[in-house]
Design a protein around this motif. Structure first.
Motif, mmCIF file in Angstrom:
data_model
loop_
_atom_site.group_PDB
_atom_site.id
_atom_site.type_symbol
_atom_site.label_atom_id
_atom_site.label_comp_id
_atom_site.label_asym_id
_atom_site.label_seq_id
_atom_site.Cartn_x
_atom_site.Cartn_y
_atom_site.Cartn_z
ATOM 1 N N THR A 130 0.838 -1.213 0.000
ATOM 2 C CA THR A 130 0.000 0.000 0.000
ATOM 3 C C THR A 130 0.862 1.247 0.000
ATOM 4 O O THR A 130 0.596 2.203 -0.744
ATOM 5 C CB THR A 130 -0.933 -0.002 1.225
ATOM 6 O OG1 THR A 130 -1.785 -1.153 1.189
ATOM 7 C CG2 THR A 130 -1.786 1.262 1.239
ATOM 8 N N LEU A 131 1.900 1.262 0.826
ATOM 9 C CA LEU A 131 2.809 2.418 0.868
ATOM 10 C C LEU A 131 3.509 2.615 -0.471
ATOM 11 O O LEU A 131 3.675 3.747 -0.932
ATOM 12 C CB LEU A 131 3.855 2.221 1.975
ATOM 13 C CG LEU A 131 3.332 2.286 3.409
ATOM 14 C CD1 LEU A 131 4.459 1.981 4.396
ATOM 15 C CD2 LEU A 131 2.734 3.656 3.706
ATOM 16 N N VAL A 166 1.056 4.279 -2.822
ATOM 17 C CA VAL A 166 0.929 5.717 -2.555
ATOM 18 C C VAL A 166 2.118 6.465 -3.142
ATOM 19 O O VAL A 166 1.966 7.534 -3.762
ATOM 20 C CB VAL A 166 0.830 5.972 -1.036
ATOM 21 C CG1 VAL A 166 0.917 7.464 -0.731
ATOM 22 C CG2 VAL A 166 -0.465 5.390 -0.481
ATOM 23 N N LEU A 203 1.786 6.705 -6.882
ATOM 24 C CA LEU A 203 0.767 7.700 -7.245
ATOM 25 C C LEU A 203 1.314 9.127 -7.124
ATOM 26 O O LEU A 203 0.987 9.992 -7.945
ATOM 27 C CB LEU A 203 -0.465 7.540 -6.358
ATOM 28 C CG LEU A 203 -1.479 6.467 -6.768
ATOM 29 C CD1 LEU A 203 -2.631 6.439 -5.774
ATOM 30 C CD2 LEU A 203 -2.005 6.722 -8.182
ATOM 31 N N LEU A 204 2.122 9.369 -6.104
ATOM 32 C CA LEU A 204 2.732 10.691 -5.948
ATOM 33 C C LEU A 204 3.660 11.003 -7.122
ATOM 34 O O LEU A 204 3.677 12.137 -7.626
ATOM 35 C CB LEU A 204 3.505 10.762 -4.626
ATOM 36 C CG LEU A 204 2.658 10.772 -3.353
ATOM 37 C CD1 LEU A 204 3.546 10.721 -2.112
ATOM 38 C CD2 LEU A 204 1.764 12.016 -3.309
ATOM 39 N N THR A 256 1.494 11.858 -10.105
ATOM 40 C CA THR A 256 0.970 13.224 -9.976
ATOM 41 C C THR A 256 2.024 14.253 -10.345
ATOM 42 O O THR A 256 1.750 15.239 -11.041
ATOM 43 C CB THR A 256 0.482 13.462 -8.537
ATOM 44 O OG1 THR A 256 -0.512 12.494 -8.197
ATOM 45 C CG2 THR A 256 -0.096 14.864 -8.398
ATOM 46 N N GLY A 288 -0.096 2.204 -9.138
ATOM 47 C CA GLY A 288 -0.290 2.659 -7.766
ATOM 48 C C GLY A 288 -1.640 2.260 -7.206
ATOM 49 O O GLY A 288 -1.738 1.774 -6.072
ATOM 50 N N ILE A 294 -2.687 -0.174 -3.989
ATOM 51 C CA ILE A 294 -3.486 0.362 -2.891
ATOM 52 C C ILE A 294 -4.775 -0.459 -2.702
ATOM 53 O O ILE A 294 -5.195 -0.727 -1.575
ATOM 54 C CB ILE A 294 -3.826 1.837 -3.157
ATOM 55 C CG1 ILE A 294 -2.550 2.686 -3.057
ATOM 56 C CG2 ILE A 294 -4.874 2.343 -2.158
ATOM 57 C CD1 ILE A 294 -2.755 4.137 -3.470
#
Length: 265
Positions: A112-113, A116, A119-120, A123, A259, A263
């Protein structure tokens, strides 16, 4: 699957990872880790250790694949030796800390980390954030702390740390050439210390598959190292042919899917 079949699959994975790394201009770790998690799942390896095994193996490959890049930058004088030496203690200690943090997390939480984090990055690529040059002149303490943060996050997710080191060095006043070159050099101690620590942390784990030493899977290591470097050159050639914006948004979309997959898994 036989050893030969498994090794052949890793050769293909290394080729794919190398091509994508060269095509999109990113370190191989961000690609290798999710691909290895998928491959290990197909082999029936326990999901409790697939993330740990993927991250440890990714770091081991970076030791080899990143060495040629670091050496090339060193020969061209683009490694800022003073800053590299200032970052080094933090990089090594941070890498050890990052592995021990990973070792105390379940496979689900670590995945999960990682999702994240990916995903960052996606972005950041979509927005088009680039390192802003600055004139910050940090002392040894600040460099050590920065190295510790970069080392810990990099070892935790199996990457070389360029996404963090380059912006930091740029803020410190480095040219982009110096920032990229020094970042490449920083990836080696992170990967080496991280890989060795993952071997130690995973030593004797009853869930480990054959051909693994701690959390490093040797067939995957061999396959990825053998094909990722030459295929990275192919990716670079393709990058000069395809439109830059298409590459950036396409890869950002791919990272977003990866990502979300981690998650929501």
């Amino acid at each position: 699957m036989t050893f030969v079949a498994i090794l052949a699959s890793y050769l293909l994975l290394g080729a794919a990872a190398g091509t994508m790394a060269g095509l999109f201009g990113v370190g191989g770790g961000i690609i290798i880790v999710p691909v290895l998690v998928f491959a290990f799942g197909l082999q029936g390896i326990s999901p409790e250790i697939t993330m740990h095994l993927a991250v440890g193996t990714s770091l081991a490959t970076i030791v080899i694949t990143g060495a040629s890049s670091a050496l090339g930058h060193f020969r061209r004088g683009s490694v800022h030796r003073k800053w590299f030496m200032a970052l080094l203690p933090g990089l090594m200690l941070g890498a050890i800390a990052g592995v021990f943090i990973a070792g105390n997390l379940s496979g689900t939480v670590l995945g999960t980390l990682f999702g994240v984090f990916v995903l960052l990055l996606a972005t950041k690529m979509i927005i088009g954030l680039t390192p802003k040059p600055g004139t910050l002149a940090p002392g040894k303490a600040a460099m050590t702390v920065a190295g510790g943060v970069v080392g810990a996050i990099s070892a935790l997710f199996g990457i070389g740390g360029g996404a963090m080191t380059v912006p930091w060095l740029s803020r410190c006043g480095a040219t982009m050439t110096q920032a990229v070159g020094t970042s490449a050099a920083c990836g080696l101690p992170i990967a080496a210390v991280g890989a060795v620590t993952f071997i130690i942390v995973g030593w004797g784990n009853p869930l480990l598959p054959p051909w693994a030493t701690g959390f490093v899977m040797w067939p995957a290591f061999i396959g990825i190292v053998a094909t990722s470097v030459p295929f990275a050159r192919l990716g670079v050639r393709l990058a000069h042919v395809l439109p830059a914006n298409v590459l950036r948004y396409g890869f950002a979309a791919l990272l977003a899917v990866v990502g979300l997959r981690f998650i929501l898994a």
